[in-house]
Design an enzyme around this catalytic site. Sequence first.
Site, mmCIF file in Angstrom:
data_model
loop_
_atom_site.group_PDB
_atom_site.id
_atom_site.type_symbol
_atom_site.label_atom_id
_atom_site.label_comp_id
_atom_site.label_asym_id
_atom_site.label_seq_id
_atom_site.Cartn_x
_atom_site.Cartn_y
_atom_site.Cartn_z
ATOM 1 N N HIS A 65 6.434 6.008 -1.911
ATOM 2 C CA HIS A 65 6.790 4.696 -2.565
ATOM 3 C C HIS A 65 7.364 4.979 -3.600
ATOM 4 O O HIS A 65 5.844 5.364 -5.056
ATOM 5 C CB HIS A 65 5.954 3.744 -2.106
ATOM 6 C CG HIS A 65 4.714 3.314 -2.547
ATOM 7 N ND1 HIS A 65 4.681 2.787 -3.628
ATOM 8 C CD2 HIS A 65 3.256 3.097 -2.050
ATOM 9 C CE1 HIS A 65 3.242 2.509 -4.286
ATOM 10 N NE2 HIS A 65 2.546 2.300 -3.592
ATOM 11 N N GLU A 206 6.742 -1.467 -0.798
ATOM 12 C CA GLU A 206 5.435 -0.592 0.245
ATOM 13 C C GLU A 206 4.964 -1.577 -0.605
ATOM 14 O O GLU A 206 3.446 -1.969 0.163
ATOM 15 C CB GLU A 206 4.431 0.739 -0.518
ATOM 16 C CG GLU A 206 3.893 1.245 0.723
ATOM 17 C CD GLU A 206 2.532 1.133 -0.209
ATOM 18 O OE1 GLU A 206 1.162 0.764 0.650
ATOM 19 O OE2 GLU A 206 2.323 0.506 -1.901
ATOM 20 N N ASP A 229 0.276 9.459 -0.464
ATOM 21 C CA ASP A 229 -0.064 8.309 -1.064
ATOM 22 C C ASP A 229 -1.418 8.061 -2.021
ATOM 23 O O ASP A 229 -2.330 10.032 -1.808
ATOM 24 C CB ASP A 229 -0.477 7.196 -0.309
ATOM 25 C CG ASP A 229 -0.092 5.144 -0.910
ATOM 26 O OD1 ASP A 229 -0.175 5.366 -2.194
ATOM 27 O OD2 ASP A 229 1.297 4.598 -0.509
#
Length: 345
Positions: A65, A206, A229
């Site tokens: 993201h 996100e 992530d």
Amino acid sequence: MDYLQQLQRLCATPAPSGYEYPAARRIALMLERQMDKVEIDPLGNVIGVLSCGKKNTKTVLLDAHIDEIGLIVSGHQDGFLKFEALGGVDLRILPGREVQVCAEETFIGVVTCMPPHLQTRSETEKAIKKEALFVDVGLSQEEAQKKIPVGTPMVFAADCVRLQNRCISGRALDDRACFCTILRALELIANAKRNVDVVVVGSVQEELGCRGARVAGYTVSPDYAIAVDVTHGSTPDAPKSKTFDIGGGTVIGMGPNLHPNLTKLMMKLAKEKKIPHKIEVCEGHTGTNAWVIQTVREGIKTGLLAVPLKYMHTPVETLSEKDLESTAKLLAATVLALGEEERRV
């Protein structure tokens, strides 16, 4: 890849959740050099497609993201800006912080903080309330209302800097550092034989509930997906059972949110190629885009790689270049392994 230089470019443009478009345009330009096609969808996701040149091949989606936590102006009082949070902002770190106000004209502001000399004893012993915090940009009430209207987003004002032992600190490393690992993985597979098409997604929102990844997963409808992530890095005050040492390697997620065969493949490749790695058991919600991608359409075989990060959701998020490189190498190895007959997932 010069990770510091790349992160300085990726983090230069503010992209609080819901206001990512300027950063999306910059990221799209960066992706154009490596992809066959790049577009920005109506929600703001950046989607790049790299074909392997074969017919009837499967597709792997690589997601990180591009949004960051921030603030949004909700009103004015005596020239000071009232605000609400965009994402998981910790009120404890706000007093005395510099922020970048993303109006038509960019302003630097500071979050107000009452001097200890003026506080009562009871006030010094209590957590500060959001209603007591404002952003001071040095404007009068009339100027503030005219130049910084309600709805203006704000982000922390902080640059990416190099610390010792190949560590980097700055704002928005969650999750643009992980998008950086995808760019590096694309470099690593550039001249290799591939058996799958690769779709790279720089997803939005996100921090407000993985909204962009849900939309992109539905649009792309891939056979496989790997979300990249951050996870929590070890510090003296954090529980050892829930954190990972900075510089110890990439972290492979394992749990019901993640497809067991894809997870096993990544673990096998990490061992074979001697890529430093750890395992994180995610017994429920992973807190990442993997959570929503997995259940899009008929279901998508989803994996998760994570980079240990200290001081998450602050202006001084800190990680190691070693972990970025480990993540990129495992990401690249997994893409190259997918689609091979002997390694069906």
